[in-house]
Scaffold this active site. Sequence first.
Site, short mmCIF file in Angstrom:
data_model
loop_
_atom_site.label_atom_id
_atom_site.label_comp_id
_atom_site.label_asym_id
_atom_site.label_seq_id
_atom_site.Cartn_x
_atom_site.Cartn_y
_atom_site.Cartn_z
N TRP A 131 7.63 0.02 -48.47
CA TRP A 131 6.94 -0.75 -47.71
C TRP A 131 6.68 -0.13 -46.35
O TRP A 131 7.27 0.55 -45.74
CB TRP A 131 7.91 -1.83 -47.37
CG TRP A 131 7.67 -3.02 -46.66
CD1 TRP A 131 6.59 -3.92 -46.60
CD2 TRP A 131 8.44 -3.54 -45.47
NE1 TRP A 131 6.75 -4.95 -45.72
CE2 TRP A 131 7.70 -4.65 -44.98
CE3 TRP A 131 9.67 -3.17 -44.77
CZ2 TRP A 131 8.35 -5.61 -43.89
CZ3 TRP A 131 9.97 -3.93 -43.62
CH2 TRP A 131 9.55 -4.99 -43.12
N ASP A 212 18.02 -1.61 -49.15
CA ASP A 212 17.19 -2.79 -48.63
C ASP A 212 17.01 -3.69 -49.56
O ASP A 212 16.39 -3.49 -50.55
CB ASP A 212 15.92 -2.21 -47.91
CG ASP A 212 14.90 -3.28 -47.37
OD1 ASP A 212 15.47 -4.47 -47.38
OD2 ASP A 212 13.79 -3.01 -46.89
N LYS A 248 12.47 -14.43 -48.68
CA LYS A 248 11.97 -14.62 -50.02
C LYS A 248 12.75 -15.69 -51.07
O LYS A 248 12.29 -16.60 -51.45
CB LYS A 248 11.55 -13.28 -50.92
CG LYS A 248 11.47 -12.13 -49.99
CD LYS A 248 9.88 -12.09 -49.48
CE LYS A 248 9.73 -11.07 -48.79
NZ LYS A 248 8.34 -10.84 -48.11
C1 LMR Z 1 5.26 -7.82 -47.76
O1 LMR Z 1 5.42 -6.66 -47.97
O2 LMR Z 1 4.11 -8.47 -47.97
C2 LMR Z 1 6.26 -8.87 -46.90
O3 LMR Z 1 7.41 -7.85 -46.95
C3 LMR Z 1 5.75 -9.57 -45.87
C4 LMR Z 1 5.86 -8.47 -44.80
O4 LMR Z 1 6.31 -8.81 -43.47
O5 LMR Z 1 5.00 -7.21 -44.95
#
Ligand code: LMR
Length: 400
Positions: A131, A212, A248
Amino acid sequence: VWSQVPMGPADPILGVAAQFKADPSTTKVNLSIGAYRDNDGKPVVLDSVKRAEQIIKEKKLDNEYLPVEGLQSFIDASIKLGYGDAYYAQNGKSIAGCQVLSGTGAVRLGFEFAKKFLPQGTKVYMPNPTWPNHHNIARMAGLEISEYRYFDPKTRGVDFSGLVEDLNKAQNGSVILFHACAHNPTGCDLTTAQWTQLLDLTKKKNFLPFFDMAYQGFTSGDVNKDAEAVRLFTAQGVPIVLGQSFAKNMGLYGQRTGCLSFVCANQQEKDKVVSQLKLLARPLWSSPPLHGARVADIILNTPELNQLWLQEVKMMANRIQLMRVSLANTLKSLGSPHDWSHISKQIGMFAFTGVGPEHVKELIAKYHIYLLSSGRISIAGLNEGNVKYVAEAFHDVTKN
Ligand code: LMR
């Protein structure tokens, strides 16, 4: 005064979501941000959440500040949910918990703590890819970042031998960031056997595993199954750090509801860790938000609402799985020359489609279908009304 300030780049996820919002097209589709939508493409407030909010309303509660560490009954319930009832019953007293601002807050506070209390120069290892915000958070906390291989574009699966090779080379005592389940963005998780191998490596190299867990329930529809890796490590006495988000799985996105916890050696160590977490949280956000924590607390601590919530988690995971299969099958039936079966095999909220940045640009410009430049799509943005349109567009831009 600020004329020298340069324009910052848009966030790779939130920037695309904003682009979608600004697009006047009536056929536009938002596959960018990881937020659940129902079969009509609408945001969902879960029934369990509505009922908890009703209870809050009836109780006529005040809006006083929470303590810096947060709502204790929420923290305890989160820890129970993450680590499991049995582990909690035996070891709950030595788990340090702190309410945080969802997943981002958990990782931020955890990294701040690592920076302050681990030996200078300790690195955090992140999966590649991960991420994107993980990188920002580590940078802001002042932690040095390294990466370990995670995804193999050729197999569209986990590059486990690359992962093991990289972690074998990592310095002993490093922080290793793991996605506990529903890996974002690849949609590829590790098997039980692979986690077991990583557990051995963790023990051998004295790593600090930082899980996480932002999508508990979204992989299998079962919150206990999705916590398998966390429970595998804790059962062997590994002192893990766990970040939990209720964005989520309870749909509490904007409420910023989460929990950060540390497995400590005993209650004394736990008390000291909590005291330091409070010192770090106070200048960051002073005290955490109240409403979402109350909602989650009521849901987790009211058996009837808890049952309803677990069913709703399953319902969300099932609808996403249906959409995966539907997209992959429709692409096949359209005669796509490519194999899209990875879309139905991947798990969690996302699919890592494998389409390149040029395809992404075309999907946005020609079809108003918004996805990340990495090719990640949020499956939750698909529904029976748009899946054919999306499949046709993917087929069109990739057929030659
Ligand atoms: C995502 O990866 O789309 C979500 O976790 C929202 C975000 O805050 O990035």
